[in-house]
Design an enzyme around this catalytic site. Structure first.
Site, PDB file in Angstrom:
ATOM      1  N   LYS A  42       0.828  -1.211   0.000  1.00  0.00           N
ATOM      2  CA  LYS A  42       0.000   0.000   0.000  1.00  0.00           C
ATOM      3  C   LYS A  42       0.862   1.259   0.000  1.00  0.00           C
ATOM      4  O   LYS A  42       0.571   2.232  -0.705  1.00  0.00           O
ATOM      5  CB  LYS A  42      -0.929  -0.016   1.220  1.00  0.00           C
ATOM      6  CG  LYS A  42      -1.978  -1.131   1.155  1.00  0.00           C
ATOM      7  CD  LYS A  42      -2.652  -1.386   2.489  1.00  0.00           C
ATOM      8  CE  LYS A  42      -3.577  -2.602   2.404  1.00  0.00           C
ATOM      9  NZ  LYS A  42      -4.150  -2.963   3.718  1.00  0.00           N
ATOM     10  N   GLN A  86      -5.185  -1.635   9.956  1.00  0.00           N
ATOM     11  CA  GLN A  86      -4.781  -2.918   9.383  1.00  0.00           C
ATOM     12  C   GLN A  86      -5.239  -4.059  10.289  1.00  0.00           C
ATOM     13  O   GLN A  86      -4.908  -4.102  11.476  1.00  0.00           O
ATOM     14  CB  GLN A  86      -3.261  -2.968   9.214  1.00  0.00           C
ATOM     15  CG  GLN A  86      -2.741  -4.208   8.526  1.00  0.00           C
ATOM     16  CD  GLN A  86      -3.148  -4.280   7.053  1.00  0.00           C
ATOM     17  OE1 GLN A  86      -3.118  -3.281   6.355  1.00  0.00           O
ATOM     18  NE2 GLN A  86      -3.552  -5.464   6.602  1.00  0.00           N
ATOM     19  N   ASP A 111     -11.561   2.242   4.056  1.00  0.00           N
ATOM     20  CA  ASP A 111     -11.743   0.786   4.017  1.00  0.00           C
ATOM     21  C   ASP A 111     -13.216   0.416   3.989  1.00  0.00           C
ATOM     22  O   ASP A 111     -13.578  -0.735   3.727  1.00  0.00           O
ATOM     23  CB  ASP A 111     -11.070   0.142   5.237  1.00  0.00           C
ATOM     24  CG  ASP A 111      -9.915  -0.757   4.845  1.00  0.00           C
ATOM     25  OD1 ASP A 111      -9.755  -1.011   3.639  1.00  0.00           O
ATOM     26  OD2 ASP A 111      -9.176  -1.201   5.740  1.00  0.00           O
TER      27      ASP A 111
END
Length: 921
Positions: A42, A86, A111
């Protein structure tokens, strides 16, 4: 393709908003290898696209509270437009993952895992939410095939919150007929065989067989599984949830594993981050305010100021902050109706163009005032609430002294007020109290230092100024600066000679040269001259001193002219409080008090945000006197406001007293230090004041106006317009267009108002308009607003009146002759001595701030109209070195007002039941 498109979008954003980059934060708990791998992918993608990515790594000992605290910080960080947590959270402590994902601000949840975004997706609000990145990537892959989703049969295997469930919703709202299958689904192969579109996210290696798949189906495999493979160095290989080798023979399109959905998931994270940044710019960019205005309910006759103020419900101040483009972490709330704005806002907006800069001033006023503050507020209400322009007012904070004395409150008037007026007129956010404390700390330091020097030997002073702590002596930073000023380049306290110690410890202040006085924000005539040091503990070391009102303190002028905290600290240190017996200036830095002053003043440097009756924003910041100081609100408030309004917006600020005083100082002092250049001067005039200048009877506060002011008298009015003419010429000397605002009173006739408008235009005004804003709010100043808009487009060739390098006497003479109309100046002996002293001390190149009566263009308040041929007497000159000007004293004036026989406080009271203030007007 996605990355290339995003890269171009980031370039375009940066071109439109120089220095801007989308910001992505990735929060990780622990140190899992797989998480590290994904995060690195990322970060690499973000760098390639031009996104500013920040990886925040918490240890595996982090608690839930630690993670939530970090999330709260990222939620409030304006440089972060998207952030992800994460998963999984690799912590030794129990952490509720649902609570963590829901703590992420929905507008930054790129997200798409928060309940709010999930709920919007399930409801079909696809344009108002973030979609989880894997389903979003799957959908993009399906679109790339060119196959129409609408009407197709889709099967999703898996129902996780990250892939399965949102994939179902996404396909459904794209008009597919969707079946979700899972571990309990019977006859799974038969369900799969019906699918035109198959998305598999089951987490089981090669669970879906090739023979199950409908010929020509689109197959999206989201699985990542490891299976044994002896041919690999690691002993395992990665496979998906679909048996790829057999499925590819049946499918029209199929994603491989690895290399299919994974890169698209990362690409969609980048896309969501860029989308979030674009939404952010639409919402917060200068020049595009989405502001809600208050509707006024006008009454006739116009009620009292406080009645009007309290009848209006102010908007929450954090709402106004959002409306004008301030970020949450740039605003420090002081209750519901006022806030301080951090200087970080100015740093963030530094590359934005400034708006139009308007200064409101007036003709030479009567003792009643002619409505500059009211006009300032009326103009911004007209520009904002009626013409829908971005506009800020920037005004001075009033002193409490006059509020309880003879004047009452100072928040404008009628339907043009800053609200709540009781907050505006009383403590506000405590800036004036901080200045009082800082000023009096300097005063205490002066007398204490003189006392200690008179009662101690050099060595005793040195031992106390540089004490031994655990057998070790050390100079403080401010003491190092004093040594350097003395030419002593030593840092070891033990290395100074006796002569150097003498120079270091002895300021040797000459009591007769002390210019620094104590201050109080209350009108108290009995403090104008006092004797201090009468206690026996002071051992007979007494002297005559005085109290001034707080707003006359040089520290107030320093605040108003500072360009930031660092600049303010330097200015505080440069303040000259006296001269030594050797004739050298003694500064606050010499007293060792600079750092302490900066600490006391650290919050005052932030402008105060308030609002007008009609809901337009106002900065209230600093309130220096308009005679011994420059009489204008702060440079910092103007600079922040000019950035916030954007290049097509307006900032309207007010200069104290008439144009010969406040406007002249605004140009020659404030604009010189700020570097800002004004576009328009608004000159406020009234029929009442012009009649006075034409020879009308004296106007006195609290006394009914004579009939000359209440009956039409065009001859008296025309004669008095000589003052208007002169003040128009004064403004034009600086190369700035002038718009005359004729503030109409109910006793004015149409013929009188028309005559003022006509004569103003003939005198060279760009335009002149009648205004009725006191009775009508912004509606009554719309014509003025239109005139200001037109004038702001006219050429403005701004110039200063004088070069600061000229001798002090020449600068004074230029102001006296060109602004006041004097034939010449006359310096009395004390003033002549000060010219020589300040020139010798190196202060001769400072701007000049004339301290004279505001009731006449001359030094004599009885001389009305536009007198000429007089000689202006200068009785003394003083220096505000920290603020950055010399102020010649013309005539006598008090810096500590007194209370009248019947002060305003007779009318001020509090309703204990409601807490409402009344009688403040």
């Amino acid at each position: 393709q996605v990355r290339d498109r995003l890269k171009q979008q980031v370039v375009e954003m940066n071109e439109k908003f120089p220095g801007f980059r989308p910001g992505l934060a990735i929060l990780q708990v622990g140190n899992r290898d797989d998480s590290n791998l994904y995060i690195n992918m990322k970060l690499k993608a973000a760098a390639e696209i031009g996104i500013s990515a920040n990886h925040i790594k918490l240890p595996n000992t982090a608690t839930e509270a630690d993670v939530l605290k970090c999330i709260a910080s990222l939620n409030g960080d304006p440089a972060v437009h998207g952030f992800i947590v994460q998963l999984p959270l690799d912590s030794d402590k129990p952490i509720n993952t649902e609570k963590i994902t829901n703590a992420v601000a929905p507008e930054k949840d790129v997200d798409g895992l928060s309940s709010i975004n999930a709920g919007k997706l399930s409801r079909g609000d696809l344009g108002d939410c973030f979609i989880p990145c894997t389903p979003k990537g799957c959908m993009e892959l399906i679109r790339q095939t060119g196959v129409q989703v609408a009407g197709k049969r889709a099967v999703v295997i898996g129902r996780s919150k990250i892939v399965g469930a949102p994939m179902h919703d996404l396909l459904l709202w794209n008009n597919a007929t969707v079946t979700t299958c899972h571990s309990k689904t019977a006859m799974l192969a038969e369900e799969v065989a019906k699918a035109d579109i198959l998305v598999v996210a089951a987490g089981k290696a090669e669970m879906v067989k090739g023979e199950w798949i409908k010929p020509g189906a689109i197959v999206i495999d989201c699985g990542i599984n490891h299976v044994p493979d002896s041919t690999k160095a690691s002993g395992k290989r990665v496979v998906g949830d679909v048996a790829y080798n057999t499925a590819k023979e049946k499918a029209s399109y199929i994603t491989p594993v690895p290399g299919g959905v994974g890169p698209m998931t990362v690409a969609m994270l980048m896309q969501s981050t860029v989308e979030s940044a674009q939404r952010f710019l639409q919402k917060f960019q200068p020049g595009k305010w989405n502001i809600q205005y208050n509707q006024l309910t006008l009454k006739m006759p116009v009620p009292s100021d406080i009645e009007i103020s309290q009848s209006c419900i102010p908007k929450p101040i954090d709402q106004i902050a959002k409306e004008v483009g301030l970020f949450p972490d740039e605003v420090e709330l002081y209750g519901q109706t006022k806030a301080k704005v951090h200087l970080s806002a100015l740093k963030r907006l530094k590359n934005q163009p400034d708006g139009k800069y308007i200064v409101v001033t007036g003709i030479t006023p009567t003792p009643l005032g002619e409505g500059k503050s009211t006009t300032t507020v009326g103009l911004v209400q007209a520009l904002g609430a009626h013409l829908h322009q971005n506009v800020f007012a920037c005004v001075r904070q009033p002193s409490q002294g006059p509020t309880f004395g003879i004047k009452g409150g100072a928040a404008g008037g009628g339907y043009c007020q800053i609200i709540p007026m009781e907050e505006f007129n009383l403590h506000l956010t405590g800036d004036i109290h901080a200045i009082t404390a800082a000023n009096n700390l300097v005063a205490a330091a002066i007398d204490a230092r003189m006392f200690h020097e008179l009662t101690q030997t050099d060595q005793a002073l040195y031992n106390r100024l540089v004490p031994s702590v655990n057998g070790f002596r050390k100079f403080s930073d401010i003491q190092i600066r004093r040594l350097q000023k003395l030419g002593i380049n030593k840092t070891d306290p033990m290395a100074l000679t006796k002569e150097e110690i003498n120079l270091f410890v002895r300021l040797d202040i000459d009591p007769g040269t002390i210019t620094w006085q104590r201050v109080l924000d209350t009108n108290d005539r009995f403090l104008r001259k006092i004797t201090i040091g009468q206690s026996p503990t002071e051992k007979g070391f007494s002297r005559t001193a005085q109290f001034d009102i707080t707003v006359s303190s040089e520290i107030m002028a320093v605040l108003a002219l500072s360009d930031g905290l660092d600049d303010m600290k330097k200015r505080l240190g440069r303040m000259v409080v006296a001269s030594s017996k050797r004739g050298e200036p003694v500064t606050a830095d010499d007293l060792g008090v600079t750092g302490a002053l900066a600490v006391l003043m650290k919050d005052t440097v932030k402008p105060n945000l308030m609002q007008t009756l009609e809901g337009t924003p106002v900065f209230v910041h600093a309130g220096p006197f308009a005679n011994i100081a420059h009489g204008n609100s702060s440079v910092l408030a103007d600079k922040i406001a000019l950035k916030l309004v954007g290049k097509d917006g307006f900032v309207v600020t007010e200069a104290g007293f008439g144009a010969d005083i406040g406007m002249e100082k605004f140009f020659n002092i404030k604009c010189r230090y700020s570097g800002l250049r004004p576009h328009v001067v608004v000159l406020v005039a009234t029929v009442r004041a012009l009649k006075m200048h034409g020879g009308g009877p004296a106007v006195t506060a609290g006394v009914p106006l004579p009939k000359e002011y209440t009956e039409e008298n065009l001859q008296l009015l025309a004669k008095g317009c000589s003052n208007l003419n002169k003040q128009i010429q004064n403004a034009r000397l600086f190369g700035v267009p002038v718009v005359v605002a004729v503030n109409a009173f109910k006793t004015d006739t149409k013929a009188e108002l028309a005559l003022v408008v006509q004569l103003a235009k003939e005198a060279g005004a760009f335009d002149a308009v009648e205004c009725t804003h006191w009775a009508e709010g912004g509606k009554g100043a719309v014509a003025l607003a239109h005139a200001v808009q037109r004038a702001s487009q006219a050429p403005s060739n701004f110039r200063f009146l004088y070069n600061v390098e000229l001798p002090v006497i020449d600068k004074i003479r230029l102001i006296a002759q060109q602004i006041y109309g004097a034939r010449d100046i006359e310096l009395l002996p004390e003033a002549q001595e000060k010219v020589a002293l300040y020139t010798k001390q190196g202060f001769g190149n400072l701007p000049v701030c004339m301290a004279k009566t505001h009731l006449s263009l001359s030094h004599d308040p009885e001389l009305k109209g536009a007198p000429s041929g007089f000689v202006l007497p200068i009785r003394d000159i003083r220096a505000s070195v920290g603020a950055g000007f010399l102020y010649p004293l013309v005539g006598t004036m008090s810096t500590m007002p007194g209370l009248p026989t019947r002060p305003c406080f007779y009318d001020i009271d509090l309703d204990p039941a409601s807490g409402e203030v009344y009688g403040l007007f």
